[in-house]
Scaffold this motif. Structure first.
Motif, PDB file in Angstrom:
ATOM      1  N   SER A  81      -0.695  -8.254  10.768  1.00 15.56           N
ATOM      2  CA  SER A  81      -0.058  -6.968  10.496  1.00 15.56           C
ATOM      3  C   SER A  81      -1.040  -5.980   9.894  1.00 15.56           C
ATOM      4  CB  SER A  81       1.119  -7.160   9.521  1.00 15.56           C
ATOM      5  OG  SER A  81       0.660  -7.275   8.184  1.00 15.56           O
ATOM      6  N   ALA A  85       3.328  -3.497   6.157  1.00  8.30           N
ATOM      7  CA  ALA A  85       3.806  -3.385   7.541  1.00  8.30           C
ATOM      8  C   ALA A  85       5.319  -3.526   7.645  1.00  8.30           C
ATOM      9  CB  ALA A  85       3.140  -4.472   8.384  1.00  8.30           C
ATOM     10  N   ASP A  89       6.514  -5.529  14.575  1.00  2.25           N
ATOM     11  CA  ASP A  89       5.321  -5.230  15.357  1.00  2.25           C
ATOM     12  C   ASP A  89       4.488  -6.498  15.488  1.00  2.25           C
ATOM     13  OD1 ASP A  89       2.897  -4.401  16.394  1.00  2.25           O
ATOM     14  OD2 ASP A  89       2.413  -3.035  14.763  1.00  2.25           O
ATOM     15  N   GLU A 124      -4.585  -6.310  14.963  1.00  2.00           N
ATOM     16  CA  GLU A 124      -4.669  -5.048  14.239  1.00  2.00           C
ATOM     17  C   GLU A 124      -6.071  -4.723  13.733  1.00  2.00           C
ATOM     18  OE1 GLU A 124      -2.279  -3.088  14.306  1.00  2.00           O
ATOM     19  OE2 GLU A 124      -0.382  -4.160  14.361  1.00  2.00           O
ATOM     20  N   HIS A 382       4.428   0.357  12.016  1.00  2.00           N
ATOM     21  CA  HIS A 382       3.390   0.267  10.982  1.00  2.00           C
ATOM     22  C   HIS A 382       3.935   0.786   9.652  1.00  2.00           C
ATOM     23  CE1 HIS A 382      -0.405  -0.003  13.754  1.00  2.00           C
ATOM     24  NE2 HIS A 382       0.475  -0.971  13.969  1.00  2.00           N
TER      25      HIS A 382
END
Length: 409
Positions: A81, A85, A89, A124, A382
């Protein structure tokens, strides 16, 4: 993992084991990463899969097909992440993939083709500043220059591997060959507001946009704010402002996106004309040629601004990633599956490009890729407010299950 409510609950559970004082941050090769892999392995085993962690720290599960000569269909997303976060996602796609395999296993119908699920460990790039480390290892595009990167905590990537219990000399064992993978499918929250605006729960990704990023330095001349007439100024900030408006205008006309996300002025005093400005530019499009054509127009516009205002421009490119088209075969399989799941009353299945990067960009080096988007509340991503509806996740699970069943039969 047999319905949307169970998958949303699992996303909550996965977030809880990584949260610190209510903030979710799960970075590559950290204790939070290890705990996530252990929990995902437990769920994968419960869905009937054999599990392992590869040489780059990615977590895998495998449901063996009846014909071992056939390359595997890989499903998944990422488990890491950003800082502070949201819950969905990345993990939503991993858990949907586990749910698809759980359904296959529960039906007691062994597919001809092996199905694998992967939770990529670093999409990420939060800790080391270089994205897609997990999927690049699988794609065989690991760069040995990365070993000396120092993370945000002051630890090198090489040392982080050792601390995590991985052997840097064996990272290449994570690489897969094109012959071993029939395709890669990923479900992901849209991270944008389009599906919600169109009142659609699902969409099919046509391509992952190619991005280029720059740091632009504009040099003029600092001067006294009270004594220098406007006609005689070389104000770098005024030039930047004119350029920013041109960037937005050109991108809007071309149907792409371009963003100036950071702006610094020097010397930065209230009574001094800005003599220098540094700003960033992020420009993305579904087709590289469209992006680069607009970029050329932006450069020309900036040059005109510079000539008119007596300013010098310096461009430093900091990132370049080509656009990646999704496989027509997989796009069609997902489209048919969504159409069957939602019914004809929902209208034609929506296809849209992804403006955000995904692990599929790396996987495309070795196999066909396909992606399904799930509607998310207000397009927020995010961020801790990231949210999905269980009924949309249900739609995604049903559609993914149909698509996978057709591809592995």
């Amino acid at each position: 993992m047999h319905n949307g409510d169970a998958i949303v609950a699992a996303c909550d559970q996965l977030a809880a084991i990584s949260a610190d004082e209510g903030q979710l941050t799960r970075c590559y090769l950290t204790p939070e990463h290890a705990r996530a892999n252990a929990q995902l392995a437990h769920w994968m085993q419960g869905a009937g899969m054999q599990t392992w962690q590869d040489g780059a720290g990615n977590q895998w599960g495998r449901l063996e097909g009846s014909d071992p000569s056939l390359p595997a269909l890989v499903l998944g997303s990422h488990s890491d992440s950003v800082i502070n976060a949201g819950r969905f996602d990345g993990p939503l796609g991993v858990l949907l993939a586990i749910g698809v395999v759980a359904r296959l296993n529960a039906a007691h119908q062994r597919p001809a083709r092996t199905v694998e699920v992967v939770a990529f460990a670093d999409e990420e790039g939060t800790r080391f500043g270089t994205a897609l480390l997990g999927s690049r290892a699988v794609a065989g595009t690991w760069d040995s220059a990365w070993w000396d990167i120092v993370g945000r905590d002051g630890v090198t990537l090489r040392q982080a591997f050792v601390d995590f219990g991985l052997d840097p000399e064996r990272v290449e064992e994570a690489a897969r060959t094109p012959e071993s993978i029939a395709g890669y499918l990923e479900a992901h929250i849209e991270q944008g507001p389009v599906l919600e605006a169109e009142r659609r729960s699902l969409g099919v990704v046509s391509a992952i946009a190619g991005a280029r990023r720059f740091v632009i330095t504009i040099r003029g001349e600092a001067g006294h704010a009270g004594t220098t007439p406007l006609a005689l100024r070389r104000d770098a900030l005024c030039g930047a402002a004119e350029a920013i408006v041109a960037i937005e205008t050109l991108a809007r006309a071309a149907g792409i996106v371009a963003t100036v996300g950071s702006l610094e002025t020097f010397p930065g005093a209230v009574n001094v004309i800005p003599g220098e400005v540094r700003m960033t530019l992020d420009i993305r499009a579904e087709r590289d040629e469209d992006r680069d054509r607009v970029l050329d127009a932006i450069r020309e516009s900036c040059d005109r601004v510079g000539e008119g205002r007596g300013l010098a421009w310096h461009w430093q490119e900091t990132h370049s990633a080509p656009a990646v088209a999704c496989s027509p075969r997989l796009v069609e399989a997902l489209t048919r599956a969504i159409d069957t799941t939602l019914g004809t009353d929902s209208g034609a299945v929506m296809r849209l490009a992804s403006g955000a990067g995904h692990d599929g960009m790396a996987m495309a080096d070795i196999c066909d890729i396909g992606m399904l988007f799930v509607r998310c509340d207000r397009g927020i991503s995010h961020h801790p407010d990231e949210s999905v509806q269980a009924r949309d996740v249900d739609d995604a699970l049903n559609a993914m299950s149909r698509a996978v069943s057709a591809l592995v039969a």
